[in-house]
Design a protein around this motif. Sequence first.
Motif, PDB file in Angstrom:
ATOM      1  N   ILE A 156      57.714  76.710  76.213  1.00 28.05           N
ATOM      2  CA  ILE A 156      57.056  75.504  75.691  1.00 28.05           C
ATOM      3  C   ILE A 156      55.541  75.607  75.848  1.00 28.05           C
ATOM      4  CG2 ILE A 156      56.786  73.007  76.029  1.00 28.05           C
ATOM      5  CD1 ILE A 156      59.754  72.949  76.834  1.00 28.05           C
ATOM      6  N   THR A 157      55.088  76.154  76.992  1.00 23.97           N
ATOM      7  CA  THR A 157      53.651  76.333  77.207  1.00 23.97           C
ATOM      8  C   THR A 157      53.056  77.284  76.171  1.00 23.97           C
ATOM      9  OG1 THR A 157      53.892  75.940  79.591  1.00 23.97           O
ATOM     10  CG2 THR A 157      51.915  77.099  78.875  1.00 23.97           C
ATOM     11  N   LEU A 158      53.760  78.398  75.916  1.00 27.30           N
ATOM     12  CA  LEU A 158      53.267  79.369  74.934  1.00 27.30           C
ATOM     13  C   LEU A 158      53.148  78.763  73.536  1.00 27.30           C
ATOM     14  CD1 LEU A 158      55.214  82.570  76.049  1.00 27.30           C
ATOM     15  CD2 LEU A 158      52.737  82.303  76.003  1.00 27.30           C
ATOM     16  N   TYR A 159      54.125  77.909  73.178  1.00 26.73           N
ATOM     17  CA  TYR A 159      54.160  77.353  71.816  1.00 26.73           C
ATOM     18  C   TYR A 159      53.479  75.984  71.716  1.00 26.73           C
ATOM     19  CZ  TYR A 159      57.206  81.044  70.094  1.00 26.73           C
ATOM     20  OH  TYR A 159      57.722  82.269  69.698  1.00 26.73           O
ATOM     21  N   SER A 160      52.759  75.595  72.772  1.00 28.57           N
ATOM     22  CA  SER A 160      52.028  74.324  72.702  1.00 28.57           C
ATOM     23  C   SER A 160      50.573  74.461  73.133  1.00 28.57           C
ATOM     24  CB  SER A 160      52.722  73.266  73.567  1.00 28.57           C
ATOM     25  OG  SER A 160      52.760  73.674  74.926  1.00 28.57           O
ATOM     26  N   GLY A 161      50.045  75.676  72.999  1.00 28.46           N
ATOM     27  CA  GLY A 161      48.624  75.876  73.303  1.00 28.46           C
ATOM     28  C   GLY A 161      48.340  76.934  74.336  1.00 28.46           C
ATOM     29  N   GLY A 162      49.357  77.588  74.879  1.00 29.55           N
ATOM     30  CA  GLY A 162      49.147  78.655  75.845  1.00 29.55           C
ATOM     31  C   GLY A 162      48.524  78.149  77.134  1.00 29.55           C
ATOM     32  N   ILE A 163      47.464  78.816  77.587  1.00 32.20           N
ATOM     33  CA  ILE A 163      46.830  78.461  78.844  1.00 32.20           C
ATOM     34  C   ILE A 163      46.232  77.055  78.797  1.00 32.20           C
ATOM     35  CG2 ILE A 163      44.521  79.353  78.334  1.00 32.20           C
ATOM     36  CD1 ILE A 163      46.470  79.800  81.638  1.00 32.20           C
ATOM     37  N   ASN A 164      45.963  76.529  77.609  1.00 32.96           N
ATOM     38  CA  ASN A 164      45.395  75.183  77.450  1.00 32.96           C
ATOM     39  C   ASN A 164      46.459  74.101  77.297  1.00 32.96           C
ATOM     40  OD1 ASN A 164      42.635  76.072  77.446  1.00 32.96           O
ATOM     41  ND2 ASN A 164      42.983  76.885  75.371  1.00 32.96           N
ATOM     42  N   SER A 165      47.727  74.491  77.344  1.00 36.01           N
ATOM     43  CA  SER A 165      48.800  73.510  77.177  1.00 36.01           C
ATOM     44  C   SER A 165      48.932  72.622  78.406  1.00 36.01           C
ATOM     45  CB  SER A 165      50.127  74.226  76.923  1.00 36.01           C
ATOM     46  OG  SER A 165      51.198  73.309  76.946  1.00 36.01           O
ATOM     47  N   PRO A 166      49.062  71.314  78.247  1.00 38.22           N
ATOM     48  CA  PRO A 166      49.252  70.426  79.405  1.00 38.22           C
ATOM     49  C   PRO A 166      50.607  70.628  80.074  1.00 38.22           C
ATOM     50  CG  PRO A 166      49.527  69.203  77.364  1.00 38.22           C
ATOM     51  CD  PRO A 166      49.024  70.560  76.964  1.00 38.22           C
ATOM     52  N   PHE A 167      51.508  71.253  79.359  1.00 39.62           N
ATOM     53  CA  PHE A 167      52.853  71.449  79.911  1.00 39.62           C
ATOM     54  C   PHE A 167      52.880  72.537  80.976  1.00 39.62           C
ATOM     55  CE2 PHE A 167      57.470  71.953  79.917  1.00 39.62           C
ATOM     56  CZ  PHE A 167      57.871  70.644  79.735  1.00 39.62           C
ATOM     57  N   ILE A 168      51.779  73.276  81.128  1.00 44.18           N
ATOM     58  CA  ILE A 168      51.735  74.364  82.106  1.00 44.18           C
ATOM     59  C   ILE A 168      51.844  73.842  83.533  1.00 44.18           C
ATOM     60  CG2 ILE A 168      49.216  74.437  82.469  1.00 44.18           C
ATOM     61  CD1 ILE A 168      49.469  77.527  82.246  1.00 44.18           C
ATOM     62  N   PHE A 169      51.500  72.532  83.733  1.00 42.31           N
ATOM     63  CA  PHE A 169      51.565  71.964  85.082  1.00 42.31           C
ATOM     64  C   PHE A 169      53.005  71.830  85.591  1.00 42.31           C
ATOM     65  CE2 PHE A 169      47.460  70.385  83.500  1.00 42.31           C
ATOM     66  CZ  PHE A 169      46.634  70.874  84.500  1.00 42.31           C
ATOM     67  N   VAL A 170      53.971  71.935  84.698  1.00 38.51           N
ATOM     68  CA  VAL A 170      55.377  71.885  85.124  1.00 38.51           C
ATOM     69  C   VAL A 170      55.692  73.067  86.035  1.00 38.51           C
ATOM     70  CG1 VAL A 170      57.773  71.958  84.309  1.00 38.51           C
ATOM     71  CG2 VAL A 170      56.077  70.597  83.085  1.00 38.51           C
ATOM     72  N   LEU A 171      54.981  74.191  85.830  1.00 37.89           N
ATOM     73  CA  LEU A 171      55.193  75.362  86.691  1.00 37.89           C
ATOM     74  C   LEU A 171      54.863  75.040  88.146  1.00 37.89           C
ATOM     75  CD1 LEU A 171      53.683  78.136  84.390  1.00 37.89           C
ATOM     76  CD2 LEU A 171      56.104  77.665  84.806  1.00 37.89           C
ATOM     77  N   ALA A 172      53.851  74.186  88.364  1.00 38.97           N
ATOM     78  CA  ALA A 172      53.500  73.793  89.738  1.00 38.97           C
ATOM     79  C   ALA A 172      54.626  72.999  90.382  1.00 38.97           C
ATOM     80  CB  ALA A 172      52.218  72.968  89.732  1.00 38.97           C
ATOM     81  N   ILE A 173      55.333  72.210  89.576  1.00 39.16           N
ATOM     82  CA  ILE A 173      56.453  71.420  90.105  1.00 39.16           C
ATOM     83  C   ILE A 173      57.560  72.333  90.613  1.00 39.16           C
ATOM     84  CG2 ILE A 173      58.215  69.710  89.501  1.00 39.16           C
ATOM     85  CD1 ILE A 173      56.242  68.587  87.450  1.00 39.16           C
ATOM     86  N   ILE A 174      57.759  73.455  89.917  1.00 40.24           N
ATOM     87  CA  ILE A 174      58.788  74.411  90.351  1.00 40.24           C
ATOM     88  C   ILE A 174      58.437  74.970  91.728  1.00 40.24           C
ATOM     89  CG2 ILE A 174      59.922  76.596  89.787  1.00 40.24           C
ATOM     90  CD1 ILE A 174      59.267  75.991  86.841  1.00 40.24           C
ATOM     91  N   VAL A 175      57.152  75.244  91.954  1.00 37.12           N
ATOM     92  CA  VAL A 175      56.710  75.766  93.253  1.00 37.12           C
ATOM     93  C   VAL A 175      56.962  74.731  94.354  1.00 37.12           C
ATOM     94  CG1 VAL A 175      54.744  76.609  94.582  1.00 37.12           C
ATOM     95  CG2 VAL A 175      54.976  77.221  92.162  1.00 37.12           C
ATOM     96  N   ILE A 176      56.604  73.465  94.079  1.00 35.09           N
ATOM     97  CA  ILE A 176      56.808  72.401  95.064  1.00 35.09           C
ATOM     98  C   ILE A 176      58.289  72.243  95.379  1.00 35.09           C
ATOM     99  CG2 ILE A 176      56.603  69.909  95.453  1.00 35.09           C
ATOM    100  CD1 ILE A 176      54.021  70.021  93.822  1.00 35.09           C
ATOM    101  N   ALA A 177      59.120  72.293  94.331  1.00 34.68           N
ATOM    102  CA  ALA A 177      60.570  72.194  94.541  1.00 34.68           C
ATOM    103  C   ALA A 177      61.075  73.330  95.413  1.00 34.68           C
ATOM    104  CB  ALA A 177      61.289  72.197  93.193  1.00 34.68           C
ATOM    105  N   GLY A 178      60.482  74.519  95.254  1.00 32.11           N
ATOM    106  CA  GLY A 178      60.877  75.662  96.069  1.00 32.11           C
ATOM    107  C   GLY A 178      60.561  75.443  97.528  1.00 32.11           C
ATOM    108  N   TYR A 179      59.352  74.951  97.819  1.00 29.00           N
ATOM    109  CA  TYR A 179      58.964  74.719  99.215  1.00 29.00           C
ATOM    110  C   TYR A 179      59.742  73.570  99.841  1.00 29.00           C
ATOM    111  CZ  TYR A 179      55.135  78.058  99.360  1.00 29.00           C
ATOM    112  OH  TYR A 179      54.404  79.219  99.387  1.00 29.00           O
TER     113      TYR A 179
END
Length: 407
Positions: A88-111
Motif C-alpha cells: 500500500i505504501t509503494l502504491y500510494s506515494g512510496g516514501i512520501n505515503s502517510p501509510f508508511i507509519f503503519v510500519l512503526a505500529i508493527i514494531v510497537i506491537a512486537g515490543y
Amino acid sequence: MEENKKLEERLRDKARLVLRVNYFTSAFSLVFACICLFLLDITEVIPFVFLGFGILNLINTILYYYHKNLTITYNVVSIMTLAGASVITLYSGGINSPFIFVLAIIVIAGYVTTKSYGSLYLNLCLLIIVLIYSQSIADFSFATNVVPEKSKNIFALLSVLFSVYLLGGVFGKNLLSAHHNLYKTKGELERKINEKETLLKEVHHRVKNNLQTVSSLLSLQARNVSDKDTKSLLKSSQNRVISMAMVHEMLYMREDISKIGYKSYVQELAEYLVRSIKGTSSNITLDIDIPDVKLNIDTAIPLGLLINEAVTNALKYGIVDDSQGHIFIKLRKGEYDEYLLNIGDTGVGYSETINHKTTQSLGLKLIHNLARQLRGSIVRDITRKGTHYIVKFKEIKPQVPPMVQPA
C-alpha cells in the motif's frame, strides 16, 4: 501456584491485546477497501490489499480459538501487515505515503509481545523503509501512485487517523493499564516482603529469647550443683546456647535478615568466652583477623559453634590458670567460593596421638562433627606451638523446598 497464575494472567493480557488489534485492523481494512473503491475512486491494488488482509486476518483470529497458540497468530498477522503495508505504501506515494507509519505500529506491537520480536520487526521495518526509499529514487519504478490527486488528502487523513487511533486508543490504553497493574503488583509485593521480613525478625527475636531462657536455666542449674565437673559441663552447654543466640540476635538487629557480618560476631563471641571462663581481668590476647564477609544462618551457626568449642578448649585446657596466651582466629575467602579458617592458641597443646576418634572429649568430637556439617575438612597443624586447626569449608546454600506443581 501463584507464579503460574501470574503467567496465565500475563498471557491472557497479551492474547486480549493481539485479538483486539486483529479485530480492529480487520474491520478497518474492510471499511477502508469500500471507501477506496466507492468514495475515493481508488480501483487498483490498494482496495484489494485491504480486502484480502481483512478477510485473511479474520480467519487467522478465528483459528486462534482452536489452536490457542498466540505466537502463531501474532506472527501471521505481523507478516501480513508488513507485506500489506509495504504494498500500500509503494502504491500510494512510496516514501512520501502517510501509510508508511503503519510500519512503526508493527514494531510497537512486537515490543509489546516480547523484546526479541520487537528487535526483529524493528530491523525488518527499517530494511523495508530503505528499500521503499531506494525504489522511489530509482530510474525505473515498478510501483506507481494509484491514488487520484483529488483523493490524496482524504487518503492521508484516514491513514493518519488509523495510525493515531491504533497507537493511542489500542496500544496506549493497554500499555497504561499494564503499567498500572505492574505498579499495583509491585506495591503488593513490597508490602508482602516487608511483612515477611518483620515476621522473620520476630522469629529471630523469639528464638534468641528462648535460647537466652535456656541459658538462664542452665546457669541456675549450675549454681545448685556442687560437683565441679558437672558444673563445667553445664557451663559449656550454656556457652554453646549463647553462641547460637548471638546469631539470631544479630539477624534481628540488622537490616539484612539473611546474613550477618561475621567479624563482629566472632569478636563478640570470643570476648564473651574469655570473660566467662577467665574472668574480666585476664592475660588473654585475642587476635581476630576476619574481613568484611557475611554468612547466612545455615553456615554461621555451625561455624560459630566450632569456634566456640576451639576457643573454649584453648581457654580451659590450653592456656592454663592465669598464664599469658594468645588466641588466633583468621578467616579468608579462597578460590571457588571456599573459605579457609585458621584458629589456634599458644597454650600447652595436646598429644599428637589424641584425635576425635580416640578421645572422650566432647569438645574435640564436636569440632570435627561441625566441620563435617559445614561440608568441609579440618586438619591440625602440629608444626606450631599450642593447638592450631585449619578448616576448609563452603557457605551452605539454604535448602529451597520444591515448588508444588499445579494439578
